[in-house]
Design a protein around this motif. Structure first.
Motif, mmCIF file in Angstrom:
data_model
loop_
_atom_site.group_PDB
_atom_site.id
_atom_site.type_symbol
_atom_site.label_atom_id
_atom_site.label_comp_id
_atom_site.label_asym_id
_atom_site.label_seq_id
_atom_site.Cartn_x
_atom_site.Cartn_y
_atom_site.Cartn_z
ATOM 1 N N GLY A 92 0.798 -1.212 0.000
ATOM 2 C CA GLY A 92 0.000 0.000 0.000
ATOM 3 C C GLY A 92 0.835 1.269 0.000
ATOM 4 O O GLY A 92 1.960 1.329 -0.493
ATOM 5 N N THR A 93 0.248 2.293 0.565
ATOM 6 C CA THR A 93 0.923 3.593 0.583
ATOM 7 C C THR A 93 2.166 3.574 1.440
ATOM 8 O O THR A 93 3.097 4.347 1.203
ATOM 9 C CB THR A 93 -0.047 4.655 1.113
ATOM 10 O OG1 THR A 93 -0.514 4.251 2.408
ATOM 11 C CG2 THR A 93 -1.223 4.825 0.177
ATOM 12 N N GLN A 94 2.199 2.706 2.459
ATOM 13 C CA GLN A 94 3.389 2.639 3.294
ATOM 14 C C GLN A 94 4.603 2.175 2.489
ATOM 15 O O GLN A 94 5.710 2.673 2.684
ATOM 16 C CB GLN A 94 3.145 1.691 4.480
ATOM 17 C CG GLN A 94 1.919 2.005 5.297
ATOM 18 C CD GLN A 94 1.957 3.409 5.854
ATOM 19 O OE1 GLN A 94 3.007 3.913 6.199
ATOM 20 N NE2 GLN A 94 0.811 4.069 5.898
ATOM 21 N N LYS A 95 4.390 1.259 1.605
ATOM 22 C CA LYS A 95 5.489 0.798 0.751
ATOM 23 C C LYS A 95 5.974 1.925 -0.142
ATOM 24 O O LYS A 95 7.184 2.114 -0.329
ATOM 25 C CB LYS A 95 5.020 -0.390 -0.089
ATOM 26 C CG LYS A 95 6.084 -0.925 -1.035
ATOM 27 C CD LYS A 95 5.581 -2.096 -1.837
ATOM 28 C CE LYS A 95 6.667 -2.612 -2.787
ATOM 29 N NZ LYS A 95 6.178 -3.744 -3.616
ATOM 30 N N LYS A 96 5.039 2.679 -0.680
ATOM 31 C CA LYS A 96 5.427 3.789 -1.554
ATOM 32 C C LYS A 96 6.184 4.857 -0.770
ATOM 33 O O LYS A 96 7.178 5.412 -1.248
ATOM 34 C CB LYS A 96 4.171 4.380 -2.201
ATOM 35 C CG LYS A 96 4.477 5.439 -3.248
ATOM 36 C CD LYS A 96 3.207 5.900 -3.933
ATOM 37 C CE LYS A 96 3.531 6.940 -5.005
ATOM 38 N NZ LYS A 96 2.297 7.411 -5.689
ATOM 39 N N LYS A 97 5.728 5.150 0.445
ATOM 40 C CA LYS A 97 6.430 6.135 1.265
ATOM 41 C C LYS A 97 7.842 5.672 1.602
ATOM 42 O O LYS A 97 8.794 6.462 1.572
ATOM 43 C CB LYS A 97 5.654 6.381 2.555
ATOM 44 C CG LYS A 97 4.373 7.177 2.374
ATOM 45 C CD LYS A 97 3.713 7.433 3.718
ATOM 46 C CE LYS A 97 2.435 8.243 3.568
ATOM 47 N NZ LYS A 97 1.785 8.494 4.880
ATOM 48 N N LEU A 98 7.974 4.379 1.912
ATOM 49 C CA LEU A 98 9.316 3.873 2.227
ATOM 50 C C LEU A 98 10.210 3.897 1.003
ATOM 51 O O LEU A 98 11.404 4.203 1.098
ATOM 52 C CB LEU A 98 9.214 2.452 2.800
ATOM 53 C CG LEU A 98 10.530 1.832 3.255
ATOM 54 C CD1 LEU A 98 11.191 2.683 4.331
ATOM 55 C CD2 LEU A 98 10.319 0.413 3.778
ATOM 56 N N ASP A 99 9.650 3.583 -0.176
ATOM 57 C CA ASP A 99 10.449 3.650 -1.400
ATOM 58 C C ASP A 99 10.918 5.076 -1.663
ATOM 59 O O ASP A 99 12.085 5.301 -2.046
ATOM 60 C CB ASP A 99 9.631 3.136 -2.584
ATOM 61 C CG ASP A 99 9.367 1.642 -2.491
ATOM 62 O OD1 ASP A 99 10.134 0.960 -1.784
ATOM 63 O OD2 ASP A 99 8.402 1.157 -3.112
ATOM 64 N N ASN A 100 10.029 6.041 -1.469
ATOM 65 C CA ASN A 100 10.439 7.443 -1.648
ATOM 66 C C ASN A 100 11.540 7.822 -0.667
ATOM 67 O O ASN A 100 12.506 8.503 -1.028
ATOM 68 C CB ASN A 100 9.238 8.365 -1.467
ATOM 69 C CG ASN A 100 8.180 8.154 -2.537
ATOM 70 O OD1 ASN A 100 8.456 7.577 -3.595
ATOM 71 N ND2 ASN A 100 6.971 8.613 -2.276
#
Length: 1131
Positions: free
Chosen positions: A873-881
């Motif tokens: 989810g969005t947590q994965k995207k935030k961590l990738d950023n």
């Protein structure tokens, strides 16, 4: 009263009158500045006159231009030229040298302030503050010494008039700390910054200038009342006269005023006085150190002149430079002493013979002349037990008859006297030879300052080894009495031999004082020349792996050596011969490592028993010091650890051994050693000569505090966590001491074992149900500690910061904080302290230097703890950023990264993102960050269209956090029994909605409905169904859409919130409306999630828009900071 006394009083009274006049001028000007003034009506706006005024102010605003400048200020408009006038005033202040010029500048600035009370002082104060900034240590260190001195001198000349003018402005009310306070604290902080960042005391003239003119208003210092000693006074009558005068004199100080008349507050004056007194103490200590260095250098020059008849040019230049620096420091310290009315430090007047007498005095008189400072403080033994082992030896005469010990009354006195005279003569000759050799070594080293003379001494030592053998290896004559006749139990010749064999067989098992003392008594009854030789041979052949026996064998030898001196001398001769052999084989390292360890340890033990003569152990130490490399480094470390403390604190060896240790330290600083050797030498040195420190004061703690600390620090393990929880809950939480202790224990995770930090977080989670405010305070303190660590960046707190970061991650796993707080912490770790939050290569930051890699460790620790939770989810995207920007941050550090940091970083990234391809250069990372910012801006631009999707993402995030939180606790809690039942006051939201049975039925029915909706749908387990109830979010494979937010809001107004249930029958999607009461837990949770998601979206949108605007303004500066690397910014 004589003429001198009258003159001194007249001078003092004149100074007081001048100070009173200054105070009246300042008070009147302060009152004038505080009043409001109407601007003149007719003002000239001529450009020519304004330009002339600014030019005149740049030249000087002193007494020469004062009248014309004041006239122009009253007649010109000046509104459009405030910044230019402020800059001109700051530049003109630098040319004010005299007191009259400084006061003129104060009047000019006051006139400008009265014209523009809201704008002018802010601008000119900022300029003054930038001028009074302390220089950068890094920049000064990069300069040559001559250029550095020149720059420092120019800085002092530039800052001196500015500091005087600012001090006057603070007294007349133009520089203020607060609306109703003076600017004394502003001046104090400015001076403190200048003095604290100046290890070379270059800023000392600034303080002396300040004290000369402002010691009375800022610190309340007044000249002390002194009285000249009369020439007619009798010796011994001064004290009584002083007492009588003190009793009759009024306790008033000259120049004392009421507090209302003072221009600076009393608390500021007291703090200012303490700061200046502390700085004077530091200057006094440095003066004392420099004085001792100068005396030492002078003594060495004198000795070199005696040896060679001349002083070399380089030595003379160094001495002249040191003298010049010392005289400058002495003058500054004397000036401070006069201005602060404090006594000068007493400087010792050492003569050239002090150290020479200490080195050459070997008799008792020389030892008596040396004071206690020649020897380190503390005893020669570490504790009382060690002292008893080495000094409390039994006397064999109490256990064995004199005939067995070889003692006869008639011969004892003559033999002992002759042996004593011979040993003393040999000892004095050996010590003289040793001291002469040591003197040559020190002189050669101090003359050249390199290792060249050492080789010569090595050769000399090797050439003289043969001659010194007879001198340094004592040989004692055998006892003068024949072997006593055998007792009835030793009648046969085989008896004593068998008993001696049995005794030698028992010796390896004699590992305590009782057994070894009994062995000494048994050997006394077997005393004979052959038995002594056999014992010495046995002790000399001690196995290399039985180092633990050597202290006990040494006690045996020391007990026997009093009556059988050949035992000790023969054993010492064997060990000395073995030492010399090992010196010849010093290139053979591994094969003789254990043999060297046994040899040096045995010699050290016998030294502490006083069996080895002092000159012999000192000679061995010097032999190792002559060839200070390879195995001799380990030999010296072993000698220092074994008997260094004893030799350094013994009266007969302390002075010479101290000199040898100093020589060792100097050679250590001049030679190159690997890290292992340096560690050996440092540990050995500080073990034999530990630094002085005051005894630790044990902190007094109450029984309740000790009990709480015992529970958390000692008892808390995985199996006892429920027991600890029950005991903590039973405590009196209303007691202030108990609450404070619990808060301290739960906010200091570095005091528990690193493996128990997760248990501490679990306890905090369990206590949250009963004491919610306690959990909030714990989280708040943890975040505060992390922030403080970033601001201070103190090396000694690094382990604490690692534990705190681990603790923060565990608090997230146990749902005490949200993911937003974790990401905020991660971003602050890599952006805090950098301009605009952007780290760049080569950009220096005082709290995050380019060669400081500790923040990378903190980030890796936090990601290792919680990274596995951010995989969907969005947590994965935030961590990738974040990982993209984190790689940019790592590439801003000095490359290559240290090996341990590189391995830690690789392991962390591989654990959370195995397929991640790391950037190789800063250019690649910069373009990736550029693309990331562009994508965020584009998403924000379309934020209105994607509002519903963001709400879905937020729901999925809640579901994923719930799942991950369960996964994180599953391993620990699956073996743990349930928490004890108790009456818990729940919040109102927990009491709303269905009960537990209804929850379970609803979850089962919902799971069955969803799983049967389609044959190709994903299987939903019980945990997913429960997550649906808890988070009101649909799994990723079951549907993405929810009802319109407006519809939910309108339904909520009617007391019912409608939910859409999506199901599939075949290929057809079916929906069904489920009305849920607005007061139920599901409705309240969904409503809260929608509001949070909307607020977060608006915050992110505003943040990105502000970031874009700021980047457009500073685009050119950003290109320069990146050293030519072009970073694209979206427009």
């Amino acid at each position: 009263m004589d003429h001198k006394n009258a003159t001194a009083i007249a001078i003092t009274s004149s100074k007081e009158e001048e100070e009173v006049a200054r105070r009246l001028k300042r008070a009147s000007l302060k009152k004038l500045n505080a009043e409001s003034h109407d601007p003149p009506k007719s003002l000239d706006s001529s450009l020519k006159r304004h330009t002339a005024l600014i030019k005149r102010m740049r030249q000087s605003i002193g007494s020469d231009n004062r009248d014309q400048i004041l006239k122009d200020i009253d007649s010109l408009s000046l509104e459009k030229y405030i910044e230019e006038i402020a800059s001109a005033a700051a530049e003109g202040v630098g040319r004010c040298k005299t007191e009259k010029d400084v006061w003129s500048a104060t009047e000019v600035i006051s006139a400008l302030h009265r014209r523009f009370p809201k704008t002018f002082m802010a601008a000119v104060t900022a300029l003054f503050q930038s001028t009074l900034v302390a220089p950068s240590r890094a920049a000064l260190a990069a300069l040559a010494p001559e250029q550095r001195d020149k720059d420092e001198s120019a800085r002092i000349s530039r800052q001196r008039p500015v500091l005087r003018v600012c001090s006057e402005l603070a007294l007349v009310g133009l520089i203020r700390d607060a609306p109703n306070r003076s600017g004394g604290e502003w001046i104090m902080k400015t001076l403190k910054e200048l003095l604290s960042n100046d290890p070379t005391l270059t800023s000392l003239p600034l303080l002396t200038t300040f004290l000369k003119y402002f010691s009375r208003p800022y610190m309340g210092l007044t000249p002390p009342t002194t009285k000249q000693i009369s020439s007619s006074s009798e010796p011994g009558t001064l004290s009584s006269a002083a007492e009588n005068e003190a009793s009759t004199q009024a306790p008033t100080q000259p120049g004392s005023l009421d507090e209302s008349q003072e221009l600076v507050e009393k608390d500021i004056r007291d703090r200012f006085k303490r700061m200046c007194d502390g700085y004077f103490d530091s200057v006094s200590k440095k003066l004392l150190v420099e004085h001792n260095r100068l005396q030492e250098q002078d003594k060495r020059n004198h000795e070199a002149y005696i040896r060679s008849g001349e002083i070399f040019e380089d030595r003379q230049q160094a001495y002249e430079k040191m003298t010049k620096s010392y005289e400058k420091l002495h003058t500054g310290c004397q000036t401070l002493s006069e201005l602060l009315y404090l006594p000068m430090p007493s400087l010792p007047t050492a003569t050239h013979k002090s150290e020479s007498v200490l080195l050459l005095s070997t008799g008792p008189s020389g030892q008596q002349d040396s004071d206690e400072s020649a020897f380190p403080s503390g005893g020669k033994w570490e504790d009382e037990e060690e002292r008893r082992f080495y000094e409390d030896l039994q006397d064999l005469r109490d256990w064995a008859p004199k005939s067995v010990l070889g003692l006869e009354p008639g011969d004892k006195g003559d033999d002992s006297k002759t042996n004593q005279q011979t040993s003393e003569k040999e000892k004095q000759e050996a010590e003289q030879a040793e001291i002469q050799q040591l003197e040559k070594e020190i002189e050669g080293l101090s003359l050249n300052g390199v290792e060249k003379p050492v080789n010569g001494h090595i050769e000399a030592a090797s050439d003289d080894d043969e001659e010194e053998n007879s001198l340094l290896t004592p040989t004692a004559s055998p006892p003068g009495t024949p072997t006593p006749p055998g007792t009835p139990t030793l009648a046969t010749a085989a008896g004593p031999s068998q008993l001696l064999t049995a005794l030698l067989t028992r010796l390896p098992d004699a590992t305590n004082r009782t057994l070894i003392d009994q062995a000494a008594v048994d050997f006394a009854f077997l005393n004979s020349k052959a038995a002594r030789k056999r014992l010495v041979k046995f002790l000399g052949q001690t196995p290399r792996n039985r180092i633990d026996l050597l202290p006990h064998y040494g006690r045996l030898v020391a007990t026997l050596n009093k009556y059988m001196p050949d035992v000790g001398s023969d054993l010492v001769a064997i060990l000395d011969e073995e030492f010399r052999y090992l010196q010849k084989k010093k290139n053979v390292v591994k094969e003789f490592a254990e043999t060297r360890l046994k040899n040096i340890t045995f010699i050290s033990v016998l030294t502490k028993f006083r069996v080895v003569p002092p000159h012999l152990i000192l000679h061995m130490f010097k032999v190792c010091l002559d060839s200070f490399s390879g195995t001799n480094v380990e030999n010296i470390a072993l000698l220092l650890e074994g008997c260094g403390r004893f030799l350094l604190r013994s009266e007969d060896t302390g002075a010479r051994f101290k000199t040898m240790i100093e020589l060792m330290r100097r050679k250590q600083s001049m030679q190159h050693f690997d890290q292992r050797q340096l560690l050996l030498l440092e540990n050995a040195y500080y073990q034999c000569n530990p630094p002085e420190r005051s005894p630790r004061v044990e902190k007094h703690r109450s029984p309740m505090v000790l009990f709480i600390r015992h529970l958390v620090y000692d008892v808390l393990v995985k199996k006892t966590i429920d027991k600890v929880l029950r005991l903590i809950r039973k405590l009196d939480w209303n007691d202030e001491e108990t609450a404070r202790t619990l808060h301290n224990v739960f906010t200091k995770p570095w005091k528990v074992k690193y493996s128990n930090i997760n248990l501490l977080a679990m306890l905090t989670y369990d206590l949250q149900r009963y004491h919610p405010a306690f959990a909030v305070s714990v989280v708040d303190q943890v975040l505060e500690d992390i922030r403080r660590g970033l601001e201070q960046n103190v090396y000694k707190t690094n382990q604490r910061r690692i534990s705190t970061m681990k603790y923060l991650g565990e608090l997230y796993i146990y749902r005490l904080i949200g993911s937003g707080m974790v990401f905020d912490t991660l971003w602050s770790l890599i952006t805090f302290g950098h301009p605009d939050g952007r780290p760049l290569p080569g950009q220096f930051s005082t709290i995050d230097a380019p060669d400081d890699y500790f923040r990378i460790r903190l980030v890796c620790t936090l990601i290792d703890t919680v990274g596995m939770c951010f995989d969907r989810g969005t947590q994965k995207k935030k961590l990738d950023n974040f990982l993209t920007f984190f790689q940019l941050y790592t590439l801003c550090k000095e490359q290559p990264l240290p090996m341990d940091v590189e391995f830690m970083l690789s392991d962390t990234l591989e654990a959370v993102r195995p397929q991640l391809v790391r950037f190789k250069t800063f250019d690649e990372a910069a373009f990736a960050v550029d693309d990331l910012v562009t994508s965020i801006i584009s998403q924000t631009t379309d934020g209105d269209d994607s509002g519903d999707d963001s709400g879905d993402e937020h729901d999925r995030r809640d579901e994923e956090e719930e799942d991950d939180g369960v996964d994180g606790q599953e391993d620990i809690t699956q073996e743990r029994p349930a928490s004890p039942d108790a009456v818990v006051v729940r919040s109102t939201h927990e009491n709303l909605g269905p009960n537990e049975e209804a929850d379970a039925d609803f979850a089962k029915e919902l799971a069955k409905m969803v799983s049967d909706s389609s044959s190709d749908s994903r299987k939903v387990d019980k945990r997913t169904a429960l997550a649906l109830w808890d988070t009101s979010a649909l799994p990723g494979g079951l549907g993405k859409k929810r009802t319109e937010e407006s519809e939910s809001l309108s339904s909520e107004q009617e007391g019912v919130m409608k939910f859409t249930l999506i199901s599939k029958k075949g290929n057809k999607t079916q929906t069904r409306q489920l009305p849920i009461p607005a007061t139920s837990a599901l409705a309240v949770h969904t409503r809260t999630a929608q509001l949070q998601d909307k607020a977060e979206q608006q915050h992110l949108k505003q943040f990105v828009l502000d970031y874009e605007q700021r980047e457009e303004i500073e685009e050119i500066k950003a290109l320069e900071r990146t050293k030519g690397i072009r970073i694209r910014f979206a427009t």
